[in-house]
Design a protein around this motif. Structure first.
Motif, PDB file in Angstrom:
ATOM      1  N   CYS A 116       5.614 -14.781  13.556  1.00 21.14           N
ATOM      2  CA  CYS A 116       6.720 -13.866  13.218  1.00 21.14           C
ATOM      3  C   CYS A 116       7.018 -12.983  14.435  1.00 21.14           C
ATOM      4  O   CYS A 116       6.187 -12.852  15.325  1.00 21.14           O
ATOM      5  CB  CYS A 116       6.383 -12.986  12.008  1.00 21.14           C
ATOM      6  SG  CYS A 116       5.234 -11.662  12.343  1.00 21.14           S
ATOM      7  N   PRO A 140       0.805  -1.227   0.000  1.00 20.98           N
ATOM      8  CA  PRO A 140       0.000   0.000   0.000  1.00 20.98           C
ATOM      9  C   PRO A 140       0.838   1.277   0.000  1.00 20.98           C
ATOM     10  O   PRO A 140       0.435   2.282  -0.598  1.00 20.98           O
ATOM     11  CB  PRO A 140      -0.828  -0.101   1.286  1.00 20.98           C
ATOM     12  CG  PRO A 140      -0.397  -1.329   1.998  1.00 20.98           C
ATOM     13  CD  PRO A 140       0.475  -2.139   1.106  1.00 20.98           C
ATOM     14  N   VAL A 190      -1.614   0.031   7.776  1.00 25.35           N
ATOM     15  CA  VAL A 190      -1.833   0.327   6.357  1.00 25.35           C
ATOM     16  C   VAL A 190      -2.226   1.801   6.194  1.00 25.35           C
ATOM     17  O   VAL A 190      -1.694   2.507   5.331  1.00 25.35           O
ATOM     18  CB  VAL A 190      -2.912  -0.618   5.765  1.00 25.35           C
ATOM     19  CG1 VAL A 190      -3.300  -0.178   4.370  1.00 25.35           C
ATOM     20  CG2 VAL A 190      -2.398  -2.055   5.760  1.00 25.35           C
ATOM     21  N   GLU A 191      -3.124   2.267   7.050  1.00 25.35           N
ATOM     22  CA  GLU A 191      -3.559   3.672   6.948  1.00 25.35           C
ATOM     23  C   GLU A 191      -2.364   4.619   7.127  1.00 25.35           C
ATOM     24  O   GLU A 191      -2.160   5.539   6.336  1.00 25.35           O
ATOM     25  CB  GLU A 191      -4.623   3.974   8.017  1.00 25.35           C
ATOM     26  CG  GLU A 191      -5.083   5.418   7.949  1.00 25.35           C
ATOM     27  CD  GLU A 191      -5.891   5.862   9.168  1.00 25.35           C
ATOM     28  OE1 GLU A 191      -6.522   5.022   9.821  1.00 25.35           O
ATOM     29  OE2 GLU A 191      -5.869   7.079   9.448  1.00 25.35           O
ATOM     30  N   ALA A 224       9.040  -1.397  -9.316  1.00 25.73           N
ATOM     31  CA  ALA A 224       9.533  -2.786  -9.374  1.00 25.73           C
ATOM     32  C   ALA A 224       8.968  -3.548  -8.187  1.00 25.73           C
ATOM     33  O   ALA A 224       9.111  -3.109  -7.044  1.00 25.73           O
ATOM     34  CB  ALA A 224      11.058  -2.794  -9.309  1.00 25.73           C
ATOM     35  N   ARG A 239      11.179  -5.999   4.950  1.00 25.29           N
ATOM     36  CA  ARG A 239      12.408  -6.577   4.407  1.00 25.29           C
ATOM     37  C   ARG A 239      13.347  -5.516   3.853  1.00 25.29           C
ATOM     38  O   ARG A 239      14.458  -5.808   3.437  1.00 25.29           O
ATOM     39  CB  ARG A 239      12.052  -7.549   3.275  1.00 25.29           C
ATOM     40  CG  ARG A 239      11.448  -8.833   3.773  1.00 25.29           C
ATOM     41  CD  ARG A 239      11.369  -9.818   2.638  1.00 25.29           C
ATOM     42  NE  ARG A 239      10.175  -9.616   1.815  1.00 25.29           N
ATOM     43  CZ  ARG A 239      10.088  -9.919   0.534  1.00 25.29           C
ATOM     44  NH1 ARG A 239      11.123 -10.408  -0.119  1.00 25.29           N
ATOM     45  NH2 ARG A 239       8.965  -9.748  -0.126  1.00 25.29           N
ATOM     46  N   ILE A 266      -5.098 -13.841  15.886  1.00 25.65           N
ATOM     47  CA  ILE A 266      -3.667 -13.570  16.106  1.00 25.65           C
ATOM     48  C   ILE A 266      -3.435 -13.336  17.595  1.00 25.65           C
ATOM     49  O   ILE A 266      -4.163 -12.552  18.220  1.00 25.65           O
ATOM     50  CB  ILE A 266      -3.179 -12.309  15.354  1.00 25.65           C
ATOM     51  CG1 ILE A 266      -3.667 -12.289  13.913  1.00 25.65           C
ATOM     52  CG2 ILE A 266      -1.666 -12.217  15.383  1.00 25.65           C
ATOM     53  CD1 ILE A 266      -3.135 -11.131  13.081  1.00 25.65           C
ATOM     54  N   ALA A 275       0.813   3.973   6.765  1.00 24.57           N
ATOM     55  CA  ALA A 275       1.778   3.825   5.663  1.00 24.57           C
ATOM     56  C   ALA A 275       1.319   4.649   4.463  1.00 24.57           C
ATOM     57  O   ALA A 275       2.105   5.380   3.843  1.00 24.57           O
ATOM     58  CB  ALA A 275       1.924   2.355   5.285  1.00 24.57           C
TER      59      ALA A 275
HETATM   60  C1  LIG Z   1       1.336  -9.534  12.755  1.00 24.59           C
HETATM   61  C2  LIG Z   1       0.963  -8.263  12.058  1.00 24.59           C
HETATM   62  C3  LIG Z   1      -0.378  -7.894  11.970  1.00 24.59           C
HETATM   63  C4  LIG Z   1      -0.744  -6.715  11.323  1.00 24.59           C
HETATM   64  N1  LIG Z   1      -2.058  -6.375  11.255  1.00 24.59           N
HETATM   65  C5  LIG Z   1      -2.428  -5.229  10.671  1.00 24.59           C
HETATM   66  C6  LIG Z   1      -3.807  -4.849  10.580  1.00 24.59           C
HETATM   67  O1  LIG Z   1      -4.681  -5.576  11.028  1.00 24.59           O
HETATM   68  N2  LIG Z   1      -4.114  -3.670   9.980  1.00 24.59           N
HETATM   69  C7  LIG Z   1      -3.167  -2.853   9.439  1.00 24.59           C
HETATM   70  O2  LIG Z   1      -3.509  -1.780   8.918  1.00 24.59           O
HETATM   71  N3  LIG Z   1      -1.860  -3.200   9.446  1.00 24.59           N
HETATM   72  C8  LIG Z   1      -1.475  -4.350  10.052  1.00 24.59           C
HETATM   73  N4  LIG Z   1      -0.153  -4.712  10.057  1.00 24.59           N
HETATM   74  C9  LIG Z   1       0.810  -3.837   9.387  1.00 24.59           C
HETATM   75  C10 LIG Z   1       0.696  -3.913   7.847  1.00 24.59           C
HETATM   76  O3  LIG Z   1       0.853  -5.219   7.404  1.00 24.59           O
HETATM   77  C11 LIG Z   1       1.772  -3.019   7.236  1.00 24.59           C
HETATM   78  O4  LIG Z   1       1.628  -1.731   7.802  1.00 24.59           O
HETATM   79  C12 LIG Z   1       1.671  -2.826   5.723  1.00 24.59           C
HETATM   80  O5  LIG Z   1       1.707  -4.040   5.057  1.00 24.59           O
HETATM   81  C13 LIG Z   1       2.862  -1.976   5.275  1.00 24.59           C
HETATM   82  O6  LIG Z   1       2.783  -1.750   3.906  1.00 24.59           O
HETATM   83  P1  LIG Z   1       4.100  -1.482   3.022  1.00 24.59           P
HETATM   84  O7  LIG Z   1       3.601  -1.069   1.701  1.00 24.59           O
HETATM   85  O8  LIG Z   1       5.029  -0.609   3.747  1.00 24.59           O
HETATM   86  O9  LIG Z   1       4.843  -2.905   2.949  1.00 24.59           O
HETATM   87  P2  LIG Z   1       4.371  -4.307   2.355  1.00 24.59           P
HETATM   88  O10 LIG Z   1       2.902  -4.433   2.369  1.00 24.59           O
HETATM   89  O11 LIG Z   1       5.163  -5.320   3.106  1.00 24.59           O
HETATM   90  O12 LIG Z   1       4.861  -4.278   0.843  1.00 24.59           O
HETATM   91  C14 LIG Z   1       6.226  -4.312   0.491  1.00 24.59           C
HETATM   92  C15 LIG Z   1       6.357  -4.870  -0.921  1.00 24.59           C
HETATM   93  O13 LIG Z   1       7.727  -4.749  -1.341  1.00 24.59           O
HETATM   94  C16 LIG Z   1       8.085  -5.895  -2.098  1.00 24.59           C
HETATM   95  N5  LIG Z   1       9.557  -6.041  -2.073  1.00 24.59           N
HETATM   96  C17 LIG Z   1      10.352  -6.373  -1.020  1.00 24.59           C
HETATM   97  N6  LIG Z   1      11.651  -6.401  -1.394  1.00 24.59           N
HETATM   98  C18 LIG Z   1      11.693  -6.078  -2.723  1.00 24.59           C
HETATM   99  C19 LIG Z   1      12.748  -5.924  -3.678  1.00 24.59           C
HETATM  100  N7  LIG Z   1      14.040  -6.114  -3.363  1.00 24.59           N
HETATM  101  N8  LIG Z   1      12.418  -5.582  -4.951  1.00 24.59           N
HETATM  102  C20 LIG Z   1      11.115  -5.375  -5.303  1.00 24.59           C
HETATM  103  N9  LIG Z   1      10.082  -5.508  -4.433  1.00 24.59           N
HETATM  104  C21 LIG Z   1      10.367  -5.842  -3.155  1.00 24.59           C
HETATM  105  C22 LIG Z   1       7.351  -7.020  -1.367  1.00 24.59           C
HETATM  106  O14 LIG Z   1       7.182  -8.168  -2.189  1.00 24.59           O
HETATM  107  C23 LIG Z   1       6.026  -6.359  -0.996  1.00 24.59           C
HETATM  108  O15 LIG Z   1       5.011  -6.570  -1.975  1.00 24.59           O
HETATM  109  C24 LIG Z   1       0.247  -5.892  10.718  1.00 24.59           C
HETATM  110  C25 LIG Z   1       1.602  -6.269  10.774  1.00 24.59           C
HETATM  111  C26 LIG Z   1       1.950  -7.430  11.447  1.00 24.59           C
HETATM  112  C27 LIG Z   1       3.404  -7.803  11.489  1.00 24.59           C
END
Ligand SMILES: Cc1cc2nc3c(=O)[nH]c(=O)nc-3n(C[C@H](O)[C@H](O)[C@H](O)COP(=O)(O)OP(=O)(O)OC[C@H]3O[C@@H](n4cnc5c(N)ncnc54)[C@H](O)[C@@H]3O)c2cc1C
Length: 490
Positions: free
Chosen positions: A256, A16, A289-290, A35, A161, A214, A292
């Motif tokens: 995790c 997101p 998510v919100e 990417a 990651r 969870i 982020a």
């Molecule tokens: C146990 C747990 C429960 C949670 N529950 C909630 C919830 O109920 N509600 C909520 O709002 N949030 C929740 N969260 C948090 C939520 O999951 C994150 O805030 C959200 O996913 C962050 O979004 P992001 O876009 O930063 O990262 P991500 O969603 O992790 O996206 C990152 C993307 O980058 C890609 N990527 C990684 N490395 C590379 C690379 N080298 N090259 C290209 N692509 C790459 C990955 O494949 C992935 O698709 C929870 C987290 C945890 C750990």
């Protein structure tokens, strides 16, 4: 020869954070390449979205993505938190949250960005980058091919990651999350939240007919125990999950370590981190998510400002200030909420999480120092003053007013038409942050009317030449209530 590509912005990661930034940058007319290393839809945790998500989707002109699938809107909640008696919090009190399939929603957002002009490499892994005269040169790996992308900016949205532990500072004690599915037919159609002595548990029906559960516990609970044993033991001691725990199949458990952290140098030479590559939040609030996506919108304002005006310092300060504010306000909120839970301070899990926490950074960067300073205890707020506007207006009308001696006027970046521009803001010990606008009205020109001999009434009359009378009264009382506009008879 490797394929070469030039763009304004390269985004890494289509979670997101990444797609929200892409959608906004495209809307502002910039060229964007993204990417993503995984084919979509990919499984992703974090399916409970907080109510604030809706106005972000509206702003992105993507509201349809929350309604077109069979998602759950407005679930009631049963909560055991500050007492051991279950409380029902109905959907209207909770606000309009939504339970989604994250894999599907992330794919829908990415498809939308492509329809709006995003150039996507997927599955393609970002491998490395180096600085060039005009920005950055990155190497992407797609199958056996290497693709070179030249860009002015890199927005790193690789999620958890996306950074190494040595570049992060913890902002909460680590927690272990264990999740699986309970038999949905034994569970209610509500979200369940229960505090126990060893940690807390969240459960909810999911749109695919399962009941996701969870548990969040301290890492020490796993010492000498297996994950299924800890999960079962915790559930069987609860009120809300106990019944279904007996029928639970242990084959789908995942686990995790949840690190809550901030990157210590999130902006380096037009390489910006977004979402969980920049910071993560304690899952207690379900706002990951919100927050982020909201932070991505702010980062885009900074990038747009540089691309359109070249004001890098102002843009970086704005981006860093917003990140510090987001982390510190969330940390203060979560520690306050942990402190209210019934198990109380005699249990280590709750005690450790009841005060704002920030670890020592191995690399104390300037950003880290500013973040740490924000973690000092928040100012105690006095009890709210209830103002009877009619009565008070009559009483104060002829009172002379003056401005507080603690008031400071300061140039501060404000977002105007998606670009940062300097405006004069006011700073005062009774304001949480600098303020340039109140109810969309610029404050500093108003305050210049608080000249010598002015009365409360003359100021309201003066301001009513610019804004409606009722609004002038509201603004005057807001400033009076904060002791910024002072009368002799407070
Ligand atoms: C146990 C747990 C429960 C949670 N529950 C909630 C919830 O109920 N509600 C909520 O709002 N949030 C929740 N969260 C948090 C939520 O999951 C994150 O805030 C959200 O996913 C962050 O979004 P992001 O876009 O930063 O990262 P991500 O969603 O992790 O996206 C990152 C993307 O980058 C890609 N990527 C990684 N490395 C590379 C690379 N080298 N090259 C290209 N692509 C790459 C990955 O494949 C992935 O698709 C929870 C987290 C945890 C750990």
């Amino acid at each position: 020869m490797t394929p070469q590509q030039s763009t304004d912005v390269l985004i890494i990661g289509a979670g997101p954070a990444g797609t929200c930034a892409a959608l906004r940058l495209l809307a502002l007319g910039h060229k964007v390449v993204l990417a993503e290393s995984e084919p979509f839809p990919r499984p992703q945790i974090g399916e409970s979205l907080s109510p604030g998500i809706r106005n972000i989707f509206d702003y992105l002109d993507a509201t349809d993505l929350l309604t077109r699938r069979n998602y759950f809107h407005q679930l009631n909640a049963q909560v055991i938190w500050d007492t051991t008696t279950p409380q029902t919090v109905n959907a209207a009190q909770r606000g309009p949250g939504v339970m989604v399939d994250r894999g599907q929603l992330d794919k829908d957002l990415l498809d939308l960005a492509m329809q709006r002009g995003l150039q996507l490499y997927q599955p393609a892994r970002f491998e490395s980058c180096k600085q060039t005269d005009g920005g950055w040169q990155s190497q992407l790996r797609q199958d056996t091919q290497t693709i070179t992308v030249n860009s002015r900016f890199i927005l790193d949205a690789r999620g958890r990651r996306g950074n190494h532990m040595q570049n992060r500072v913890l902002t909460a004690p680590p927690t272990i999350a264990i999740w699986g599915h309970l038999p949905a037919h034994l569970m209610p159609a509500d979200t369940l939240i229960e505090a126990t002595e060893k940690g807390w548990i969240w459960g909810s029906p999911t749109p695919d007919g399962q009941f996701r559960t969870i548990t969040f516990i301290a890492p020490g609970e796993l010492r000498g125990n297996t994950v299924p044993h800890v999960f079962y033991d915790l559930l069987s001691r609860t009120q809300l999950f106990q019944q279904a725990a007996g029928d639970w199949q242990m084959d789908d458990l995942q686990t995790c370590t949840v690190f809550t952290y901030a990157h210590t140098s999130p902006w380096q030479d037009n390489y910006l981190r977004l979402g969980e590559a920049a910071f993560s939040l304690d899952p207690l609030s379900s706002t990951g998510v919100e927050k982020a996506m909201r932070f991505s919108l702010q980062a885009v304002i900074a990038v747009n400002t540089i691309l359109k005006t070249g004001h890098t310092d102002m843009a970086q300060t704005f981006y860093e200030d917003r990140m510090i504010e987001s982390i510190s306000s969330h940390t203060h909120w979560t520690s306050g909420y942990y402190a209210q839970a019934w198990p109380g301070q005699q249990h280590a899990f709750w005690r450790e999480r009841s005060v704002p926490f920030i670890d020592k950074s191995p690399v104390p960067t300037a950003f880290y120092t500013r973040l740490r300073d924000k973690f000092s205890a928040p100012k105690e707020k006095g009890p709210e003053r209830l103002i009877n506007v009619q009565q008070e207006l009559q009483r104060l009308w002829h009172e002379q007013v003056h401005l507080s001696s603690a008031l400071i006027f300061k140039e501060t970046p404000c977002v105007i038409d998606d670009i940062l521009q300097l405006r004069t803001a006011i700073q005062h010990p009774n304001l949480e942050r600098e303020m340039a606008y109140l109810e969309t009205v610029e404050i500093s020109p108003l305050l210049s009317a608080a000249f010598k001999e002015a009365t409360f009434g003359s100021i309201v009359q003066e301001w009513s030449k610019i804004v409606p009378f009722e609004q002038a009264v509201r603004i005057a009382f807001f400033l009076w209530d904060k002791d910024i506009l002072c009368t002799t008879a407070q």
